[in-house]
Write an enzyme that holds these catalytic residues in place. Structure first.
Site, mmCIF file in Angstrom:
data_model
loop_
_atom_site.group_PDB
_atom_site.id
_atom_site.type_symbol
_atom_site.label_atom_id
_atom_site.label_comp_id
_atom_site.label_asym_id
_atom_site.label_seq_id
_atom_site.Cartn_x
_atom_site.Cartn_y
_atom_site.Cartn_z
ATOM 1 N N ASP A 128 0.713 -1.137 0.004
ATOM 2 C CA ASP A 128 0.204 0.030 0.482
ATOM 3 C C ASP A 128 1.302 1.048 0.470
ATOM 4 O O ASP A 128 1.290 1.355 0.626
ATOM 5 C CB ASP A 128 -0.475 0.346 1.091
ATOM 6 C CG ASP A 128 -1.980 1.258 1.059
ATOM 7 O OD1 ASP A 128 -1.929 1.911 -0.125
ATOM 8 O OD2 ASP A 128 -2.779 0.599 2.503
ATOM 9 N N HIS A 166 -0.778 4.506 -0.473
ATOM 10 C CA HIS A 166 -1.375 5.852 -0.322
ATOM 11 C C HIS A 166 -1.440 6.426 1.208
ATOM 12 O O HIS A 166 -0.893 5.809 2.778
ATOM 13 C CB HIS A 166 -3.153 5.119 -0.126
ATOM 14 C CG HIS A 166 -3.280 4.850 -0.926
ATOM 15 N ND1 HIS A 166 -3.807 3.388 -1.282
ATOM 16 C CD2 HIS A 166 -3.997 5.763 -1.749
ATOM 17 C CE1 HIS A 166 -4.116 2.538 -2.974
ATOM 18 N NE2 HIS A 166 -4.847 4.290 -2.843
ATOM 19 N N SER A 194 -3.037 -4.596 1.514
ATOM 20 C CA SER A 194 -2.409 -4.453 2.618
ATOM 21 C C SER A 194 -3.138 -5.151 3.902
ATOM 22 O O SER A 194 -1.791 -5.250 4.432
ATOM 23 C CB SER A 194 -1.550 -3.314 2.960
ATOM 24 O OG SER A 194 -3.235 -2.726 3.231
HETATM 25 C C1 B12 Z 1 -6.011 9.720 -3.754
HETATM 26 C C2 B12 Z 1 -6.488 7.863 -4.073
HETATM 27 C C3 B12 Z 1 -4.685 7.576 -4.358
HETATM 28 C C4 B12 Z 1 -3.765 7.706 -5.140
HETATM 29 C C5 B12 Z 1 -2.791 7.782 -3.028
HETATM 30 C C6 B12 Z 1 -1.553 9.045 -3.100
HETATM 31 C C7 B12 Z 1 -1.289 8.920 -1.797
HETATM 32 N N1 B12 Z 1 0.028 9.856 -1.996
HETATM 33 O O1 B12 Z 1 -1.228 8.319 -0.575
HETATM 34 C C8 B12 Z 1 -2.665 7.895 -5.458
HETATM 35 C C9 B12 Z 1 -2.849 8.231 -7.294
HETATM 36 C C10 B12 Z 1 -1.223 7.347 -5.801
HETATM 37 C C11 B12 Z 1 -3.292 5.532 -5.139
HETATM 38 C C12 B12 Z 1 -2.742 4.351 -6.200
HETATM 39 C C13 B12 Z 1 -4.059 3.674 -6.214
HETATM 40 N N2 B12 Z 1 -4.589 3.273 -5.853
HETATM 41 CO CO1 B12 Z 1 -6.017 4.524 -4.625
HETATM 42 N N3 B12 Z 1 -7.342 6.194 -4.303
HETATM 43 C C14 B12 Z 1 -6.887 7.085 -3.798
HETATM 44 C C15 B12 Z 1 -8.215 7.695 -3.527
HETATM 45 C C16 B12 Z 1 -9.176 8.472 -4.436
HETATM 46 C C17 B12 Z 1 -8.536 8.386 -2.490
HETATM 47 C C18 B12 Z 1 -7.505 7.961 -0.940
HETATM 48 C C19 B12 Z 1 -7.614 9.099 0.408
HETATM 49 O O2 B12 Z 1 -5.892 9.832 0.315
HETATM 50 N N4 B12 Z 1 -8.531 10.363 1.244
HETATM 51 C C20 B12 Z 1 -8.500 10.655 1.955
HETATM 52 C C21 B12 Z 1 -7.470 11.152 3.031
HETATM 53 C C22 B12 Z 1 -7.920 11.725 4.072
HETATM 54 O O3 B12 Z 1 -8.923 9.750 3.525
HETATM 55 P P1 B12 Z 1 -8.516 8.399 4.534
HETATM 56 O O4 B12 Z 1 -6.854 8.040 4.131
HETATM 57 O O5 B12 Z 1 -9.380 7.433 5.082
HETATM 58 O O6 B12 Z 1 -7.876 8.577 5.896
HETATM 59 C C23 B12 Z 1 -8.598 9.688 6.989
HETATM 60 C C24 B12 Z 1 -9.090 8.458 8.083
HETATM 61 O O7 B12 Z 1 -9.490 6.815 7.713
HETATM 62 C C25 B12 Z 1 -7.683 8.307 9.154
HETATM 63 N N5 B12 Z 1 -6.331 7.090 8.882
HETATM 64 C C26 B12 Z 1 -6.005 6.732 8.098
HETATM 65 N N6 B12 Z 1 -5.052 6.134 8.016
HETATM 66 C C27 B12 Z 1 -5.371 6.229 9.387
HETATM 67 C C28 B12 Z 1 -4.337 5.496 10.478
HETATM 68 C C29 B12 Z 1 -4.099 5.887 11.930
HETATM 69 C C30 B12 Z 1 -4.037 5.110 12.734
HETATM 70 C C31 B12 Z 1 -5.332 6.206 12.011
HETATM 71 C C32 B12 Z 1 -5.681 6.615 13.500
HETATM 72 C C33 B12 Z 1 -6.152 6.981 10.995
HETATM 73 C C34 B12 Z 1 -6.558 6.644 10.336
HETATM 74 O O8 B12 Z 1 -7.172 9.490 8.938
HETATM 75 C C35 B12 Z 1 -8.021 10.337 7.324
HETATM 76 C C36 B12 Z 1 -8.119 11.586 7.691
HETATM 77 O O9 B12 Z 1 -9.430 11.406 9.201
HETATM 78 C C37 B12 Z 1 -9.183 6.481 -2.781
HETATM 79 C C38 B12 Z 1 -10.155 6.582 -2.667
HETATM 80 C C39 B12 Z 1 -11.099 6.472 -1.641
HETATM 81 N N7 B12 Z 1 -12.158 5.812 -1.267
HETATM 82 O O10 B12 Z 1 -10.484 6.387 0.093
HETATM 83 C C40 B12 Z 1 -8.471 5.401 -4.388
HETATM 84 C C41 B12 Z 1 -7.815 3.772 -2.887
HETATM 85 C C42 B12 Z 1 -7.862 3.618 -2.279
HETATM 86 N N8 B12 Z 1 -7.387 3.213 -4.278
HETATM 87 C C43 B12 Z 1 -7.520 2.447 -5.018
HETATM 88 C C44 B12 Z 1 -6.546 1.961 -6.142
HETATM 89 C C45 B12 Z 1 -7.133 0.483 -6.556
HETATM 90 C C46 B12 Z 1 -5.771 2.473 -5.985
HETATM 91 C C47 B12 Z 1 -4.283 1.782 -7.126
HETATM 92 C C48 B12 Z 1 -4.963 0.334 -7.344
HETATM 93 C C49 B12 Z 1 -5.349 1.994 -8.490
HETATM 94 C C50 B12 Z 1 -3.414 1.625 -9.082
HETATM 95 N N9 B12 Z 1 -4.420 0.471 -10.224
HETATM 96 O O11 B12 Z 1 -2.932 1.670 -9.895
HETATM 97 C C51 B12 Z 1 -3.141 1.981 -6.737
HETATM 98 C C52 B12 Z 1 -2.170 1.386 -5.614
HETATM 99 C C53 B12 Z 1 -1.061 1.548 -5.061
HETATM 100 C C54 B12 Z 1 -0.432 0.555 -3.757
HETATM 101 N N10 B12 Z 1 -0.167 -0.414 -3.870
HETATM 102 O O12 B12 Z 1 -0.667 1.389 -2.735
HETATM 103 C C55 B12 Z 1 -8.904 1.557 -4.010
HETATM 104 C C56 B12 Z 1 -8.395 0.536 -3.179
HETATM 105 C C57 B12 Z 1 -9.527 -0.298 -3.254
HETATM 106 C C58 B12 Z 1 -9.571 -1.448 -2.961
HETATM 107 N N11 B12 Z 1 -11.088 -2.155 -1.644
HETATM 108 O O13 B12 Z 1 -7.920 -1.871 -2.171
HETATM 109 C C59 B12 Z 1 -9.832 2.973 -3.789
HETATM 110 C C60 B12 Z 1 -10.646 2.689 -2.505
HETATM 111 C C61 B12 Z 1 -10.696 3.684 -4.522
HETATM 112 C C62 B12 Z 1 -11.366 2.500 -5.362
HETATM 113 N N12 B12 Z 1 -12.196 2.270 -4.793
HETATM 114 O O14 B12 Z 1 -11.489 1.613 -6.048
HETATM 115 N N13 B12 Z 1 -4.375 6.507 -4.837
#
Ligand code: B12
Length: 211
Positions: free
Chosen positions: A97, A99, A150
């Site tokens: 992963d 992200h 992951s």
């Molecule tokens: C931006 C994004 C990317 C960016 C990431 C950039 C980066 N530097 O992180 C890029 C373009 C690189 C990317 C790549 C990929 N992505 Co992507 N991505 C996203 C997207 C659109 C947004 C994720 C995000 O950053 N959200 C905003 C943050 C703030 O939210 P968050 O992480 O949930 O965090 C919040 C909370 O959860 C919490 N939190 C997070 N972590 C932690 C940890 C702790 C300890 C705590 C307490 C709280 C906490 O705090 C945050 C704020 O409140 C998601 C869609 C989605 N629904 O999430 C897809 C998504 C995650 N990706 C996906 C996929 C498939 C991929 C790729 C495989 C695409 C590809 N074909 O190559 C690759 C993955 C490569 C890899 N091996 O990881 C899928 C995963 C599907 C799954 N079920 O596994 C998603 C869900 C899209 C989809 N619906 O298909 N991605």
């Protein structure tokens, strides 16, 4: 109803999204609520990607807009946090992963609360995490997961911590878009959330109880 900001991020309208963040901050908007709208926009982008309407380029662009928004919000988020707590936490996105946007927000908010944060980054091997736990002896390990592939490396890390006798007194938190209570139980973690501030509150509360 979706906010303008959520829709600007969803439609990858960078200038409008940034202007909206600035406007809402200038109008005394709650930075945590603004962040939540940014995250909602990212969730929509993810859905469009899943449906095949968006491709990787759009995901990347959305990540850039999100990062820019967080940079503007960060000083205000810091101001919105209160209280003080101390403790050590290791953060990681596990093997498979890359992200890190959510994890980075958690790291910032924890630092604001005087936690000592060791951020191992992304694609972290379970053995590397375990070595760091041995070295630092943290109160918490926080794992961020955005992709289901992951999950097994997170489980591997959690099992290794037990096997090496490092789990006692250590709390494991998990967060990130794809995590659920079922995942928490699967790896034997203590807490799961989709909200960075809830994770920080959990750490603060746990330190209070421990004193
Ligand atoms: C931006 C994004 C990317 C960016 C990431 C950039 C980066 N530097 O992180 C890029 C373009 C690189 C990317 C790549 C990929 N992505 Co992507 N991505 C996203 C997207 C659109 C947004 C994720 C995000 O950053 N959200 C905003 C943050 C703030 O939210 P968050 O992480 O949930 O965090 C919040 C909370 O959860 C919490 N939190 C997070 N972590 C932690 C940890 C702790 C300890 C705590 C307490 C709280 C906490 O705090 C945050 C704020 O409140 C998601 C869609 C989605 N629904 O999430 C897809 C998504 C995650 N990706 C996906 C996929 C498939 C991929 C790729 C495989 C695409 C590809 N074909 O190559 C690759 C993955 C490569 C890899 N091996 O990881 C899928 C995963 C599907 C799954 N079920 O596994 C998603 C869900 C899209 C989809 N619906 O298909 N991605």
């Amino acid at each position: 109803m979706a906010s303008d900001l959520e829709l600007h991020i969803e439609k990858l309208e960078r200038d409008e999204a940034i202007a909206s963040v600035n406007q809402r901050l200038a109008g005394d908007g709650d930075p945590v609520a603004i962040l939540a709208d940014c995250r909602a926009g990212m969730t929509n982008v993810g859905e469009l990607f899943q449906q095949g309407d968006y491709y990787l380029a759009e995901l990347l662009l959305s990540a850039e807009i999100f990062k820019e928004a967080v940079k503007i919000l960060e000083p205000h988020l810091i101001g919105s946090q209160q209280g003080a707590a101390r403790g050590k936490i290791i953060l990681a996105t596990m093997r498979g992963d890359i992200h890190d946007l959510g994890k980075n927000i958690v790291a910032t908010l924890l630092r604001v609360q005087s936690f000592e944060v060791y951020d191992l980054g992304v694609n972290v091997e379970p053995a590397e995490l375990v070595e760091k736990v041995k070295e630092v002896q943290p109160d918490f390990v926080g794992l961020s997961a955005l992709i289901t592939t992951s999950f097994d490396s997170a489980k591997e890390a959690a099992d290794l911590l037990v096997e090496k006798g490092l789990r006692q007194g250590l709390k494991i938190l998990v967060g990130g878009g794809v995590t659920t209570p079922t995942f928490r139980d699967y790896i034997g973690a203590d807490f799961q959330t989709l909200d960075a501030t809830a994770g920080v509150d959990y750490c603060i509360e746990s330190m209070r109880v421990a004193v």
